[in-house]
Design an enzyme around this catalytic site. Structure first.
Site, mmCIF file in Angstrom:
data_model
loop_
_atom_site.group_PDB
_atom_site.id
_atom_site.type_symbol
_atom_site.label_atom_id
_atom_site.label_comp_id
_atom_site.label_asym_id
_atom_site.label_seq_id
_atom_site.Cartn_x
_atom_site.Cartn_y
_atom_site.Cartn_z
ATOM 1 N N GLY A 73 0.682 -1.273 -0.017
ATOM 2 C CA GLY A 73 -0.218 0.228 -0.100
ATOM 3 C C GLY A 73 1.144 1.037 -0.014
ATOM 4 C CD GLU B 297 2.104 -6.296 6.535
ATOM 5 O OE1 GLU B 297 2.027 -6.394 5.488
ATOM 6 O OE2 GLU B 297 2.613 -6.947 6.775
#
Length: 352
Positions: free
Chosen positions: A70, A150
């Protein structure tokens, strides 16, 4: 495949019976922004009911990868502004709006009524895994580098990542989540995160063939035996080391192996956000008992909002993406891992 950077960020084409969605931001390895998610999801909705289309193909423009994740630079702006702000403020942010639409799309992909062929060539990370990992037909190549990075930026794996990784046998998914290791095509196949291996040089011909031939016939022609998996080769020690209930115990187990692999794994984990590591392990254990991808996505939305309020997210993105000094100063102290996934007020929960 070449791409015109002046063209739309999501390009859709129909050739014969095949609809092709191309993520078209090659300079950013096709990183997803909100507009791209909305465009892609609208196309999926339209094509699901289009009798002229038998198969949907998703691929990335350029030669570097399908999707690097993203747009975390935009998320960094919200993380800087919202540290400690509370759930209401986090849920009203641009990042929350992006995540809501993205997770709705991830759920749709997981339940898509037609063959959905994801060409996982090159880099596939974070949000890219959400575009591909829930597909009913996942193709990797010798160039595939898949990762959920992440915890290295202070975030908990999302886009259905906890669902996918928690269902990988022998704790190999836990290993991938906590180390953020890059999985090659053979690894992705061995972990059950892809269905077919096709050489990258054959992908264009495969897509062309789908225009007028059944998917099964095309796969029979192009799919090959994948290479061996180095990650799966460590299955025996990984399944023991990563079965622990805490990150601290996993680190102790790594060191106790007294092997180069164990030491290197401990070092990799120790460089990640302690808060994100603890919250990720807790989320993985919970996702293993979920009855559906949707349940995991709801929990991931909670953890994403809570990470947005935690200082590690802004610091992790700064260190890895903004300043690129690779020296994050993580927040220290005890962390309540369960607080990251505690229910939100009902009006703030993700509705799927």
């Amino acid at each position: 495949m070449p791409a015109d950077t002046d063209s739309p960020a999501v390009v859709t084409t129909v050739t014969g019976r095949a609809g092709v969605i191309t993520l078209n931001r090659p300079r950013s390895i096709n990183a997803l922004d909100h507009e791209m998610v909305q465009s892609m999801d609208a196309t999926l909705v339209a094509w699901a009911d289009d009798d002229a289309i038998d198969v949907v193909v998703v691929r990335g423009a350029g030669d570097r990868g399908l999707c690097a994740g993203g747009d975390i630079v935009a998320i960094h702006r919200d993380a800087n502004a919202l540290a400690g702000a509370g759930d209401e403020a986090a849920a009203a942010s641009d990042s929350a709006a992006f995540w809501r639409d993205e997770y709705v799309m991830n759920a749709r992909i997981g339940e898509y009524p037609k063959p959905y062929v994801a060409l996982m060539d090159g880099i596939v990370m974070g949000g890219g895994v959400g575009v591909c990992g829930h597909a009913n037909t996942r193709i990797v190549t010798e160039r595939t580098r898949l990762a959920m990075p992440e915890v290295g930026i202070g975030l908990v794996p999302d886009v259905g990542g906890t669902w996918l990784l928690s269902h990988v046998a022998d704790e190999l998914g836990t290993y991938a989540a906590l180390t953020t290791t890059h999985l090659r095509g053979g690894d992705v196949m061995a972990l059950g995160l892809a269905d077919h291996f096709v050489p990258s040089e054959d992908l264009d011909a495969l897509v062309d063939a789908l225009a007028d031939r059944p998917l099964d016939d095309v796969l029979t022609e192009f799919a090959q035996t994948p290479p061996d998996s180095e990650v799966a080769g460590g299955r025996d020690w990984i399944k023991t080391v990563f079965a622990a209930d805490t990150v601290a115990q996993i680190l102790e187990n790594c060191i106790a192996t007294a092997t180069p692999e164990g030491f290197a794994t401990a070092e990799a984990i120790e460089g990640k956000s302690p808060a994100a590591l603890a919250a990720t392990l807790s989320a993985l254990r919970a996702a293993a008992n979920d009855g559906s991808l949707r349940e995991s996505l709801v929990r991931e939305y909670r953890s994403s909002l809570r990470c947005l309020q935690h200082p590690d997210l802004a610091e992790g993105i700064r260190a890895q993406v903004i300043d690129k000094d690779r020296k994050p100063a993580w927040k220290t102290g005890p962390v309540d891992a369960d607080a990251f996934t505690a229910p939100l007020p009902d009006h703030l929960e993700l509705k799927l």
